[in-house]
Design an enzyme around this catalytic site. Sequence first.
Site, short mmCIF file in Angstrom:
data_model
loop_
_atom_site.label_atom_id
_atom_site.label_comp_id
_atom_site.label_asym_id
_atom_site.label_seq_id
_atom_site.Cartn_x
_atom_site.Cartn_y
_atom_site.Cartn_z
N CYS A 103 0.82 -1.21 0.00
CA CYS A 103 0.00 0.00 0.00
C CYS A 103 0.85 1.26 0.00
CB CYS A 103 -0.93 0.00 1.20
SG CYS A 103 -1.93 1.51 1.32
N CYS B 157 -1.55 1.67 -2.93
CA CYS B 157 -2.57 2.70 -2.74
C CYS B 157 -2.02 4.12 -2.71
CB CYS B 157 -3.31 2.46 -1.43
SG CYS B 157 -3.56 0.75 -0.98
N LYS C 220 -0.19 5.29 -5.98
CA LYS C 220 -1.21 5.29 -7.02
C LYS C 220 -2.11 6.51 -6.88
CE LYS C 220 -4.94 3.56 -5.99
NZ LYS C 220 -5.90 2.59 -5.41
N TYR D 197 -9.69 -3.33 -10.20
CA TYR D 197 -9.27 -2.05 -9.63
C TYR D 197 -8.03 -1.49 -10.35
CZ TYR D 197 -11.82 -2.89 -5.14
OH TYR D 197 -12.75 -3.11 -4.16
N GLU E 132 -7.80 1.78 -12.85
CA GLU E 132 -7.15 2.94 -12.24
C GLU E 132 -5.95 3.39 -13.06
OE1 GLU E 132 -8.35 2.36 -7.53
OE2 GLU E 132 -6.50 1.46 -8.29
N THR F 15 -6.22 -2.56 2.33
CA THR F 15 -5.31 -2.14 3.41
C THR F 15 -6.03 -1.90 4.73
OG1 THR F 15 -3.74 -1.20 1.84
CG2 THR F 15 -3.65 -0.38 4.09
N HIS G 41 -26.93 21.53 0.57
CA HIS G 41 -27.04 22.07 -0.80
C HIS G 41 -26.10 23.24 -0.99
CE1 HIS G 41 -29.08 22.98 -4.57
NE2 HIS G 41 -29.12 24.25 -4.18
N GLU H 75 -26.11 15.34 -1.79
CA GLU H 75 -27.47 15.53 -1.31
C GLU H 75 -28.46 14.60 -2.01
OE1 GLU H 75 -29.55 19.26 -2.58
OE2 GLU H 75 -27.61 19.72 -3.50
#
Length: 460
Positions: free
Chosen positions: A43, A48, A51, A179, A183, A312, A437, A442
Amino acid sequence: MVDYDVDLFVIGGGSGGVRAARIAAEYGARVMVAEEYRLGGTCVIRGCVPKKLLVYASRFRGEFEDAAGFGWTVSQTSFDWMALIANKDREIARLEAAYGATLEKAGVKVVKNRAVLADANTVQLANGDRVRAAYILISTGAAPSYGNAIPGLEHAISSNEAFHLPEFPRRVVIQGGGYIAVEFAGIFAGLGSHVTLIYRGENILRGFDDDVRQHLRVEMEAHGIRVITGCKIAAIAQTGAHYAVHLSSGNHIPADRIMFATGRHSNVAKLGLKEAGVEIGNNGGIAVDEYSCTGRQNIYAVGDVTNRINLTPVAIREGHAFADTVFGGKPTKVDHTNVPTAVFSDPEIGTVGLTETQARARLARTDVYKAMFKPMKATLSGRDTTVLMKLIVDGLSGRVVGCHVVGEGAAEMAQIAAIAVKMGATKADFDATIALHPTAAEELVTMRKKTASYAREAAE
């Protein structure tokens, strides 16, 4: 009475192992960690964290383009791959040092060496030293898998090498649909590469909600990424400084780099598992019980090496739970349900809970709420993109059992939504929450109209 050198020996200095070592030491255990590469594991070092830094870099291209709609004039831009990699490397080195400092402060001894099991209580280091331990924790993680061998496979890279390319590739072919594949497709495309994604299945991101999969594919293709499904790379041929990628369909694609992102396998080889009586499960990872204990009562395993949920934060939670159980006197099981996850694609995905397909197979009645809309930012930028939000609801109890978002900030939304899903919040609870908002999020509390409702068919 057996005299041990340490109370706990941890094999692998990734996120799960480091957390376990630190917490165990804080409980008063004598702890030693062996890491043969770099502290931080996949990681932090080549997963992670780096990346996500590359993802940030890749998104500036779109930001520069969008700025015009908001009155900005952006002069000619240029991108320096080597500057990005150098800056990334400095940050990773800082994090690695921080991991080491954390362990040192906790009183954990770190050895930069490969370690294997000699028997159930003995660890053999590559330098010849042997350490006797009351407990052993295996947290060696996982590594990229290339799948079946093909001609020219030696010319392909994995995500490991992608972080250290000596020059930026202008044409990239990526095999995979999970993934890592999507990515890196977004990263390379955002930085200026012509990207082709090859996947043998019918659509990318197997296991995710079908609407999410299709929505992301449409967005990726709109961003110029060529997605070819139902196909795979059959051979790679080098032609000078470039490559010809031959597909199972009979077509071929020119490329400067070929990346395989076809999954990962648990690092269980040559660890001495058989000598210590530790078994491999049907999933290819070390077999453990709900407390992460192997068949040997003093040997535990956490993280990707067990091949349960390879994320992770899950490894960290498992490592902490192990230390609480063994050294804290607080037996702790890790709840692997409703674990949120994100795909840092472009646009990104944030999700938690059941997909629509899973819910329809498990629940007596499933209600679906779905919204697609143009994000506010795109109204002035003119960017052709839409946000997808989807709630999966148990039609009998009203409980929200799944939340899926595709769009800017999706990961952040999913982390907060995960609290509600974990607590068992109902659709009525979501409806009773006043919207914030103007935000995209929302929409999660203003969706009122069901888009679909399904009753599970009775088993024959």
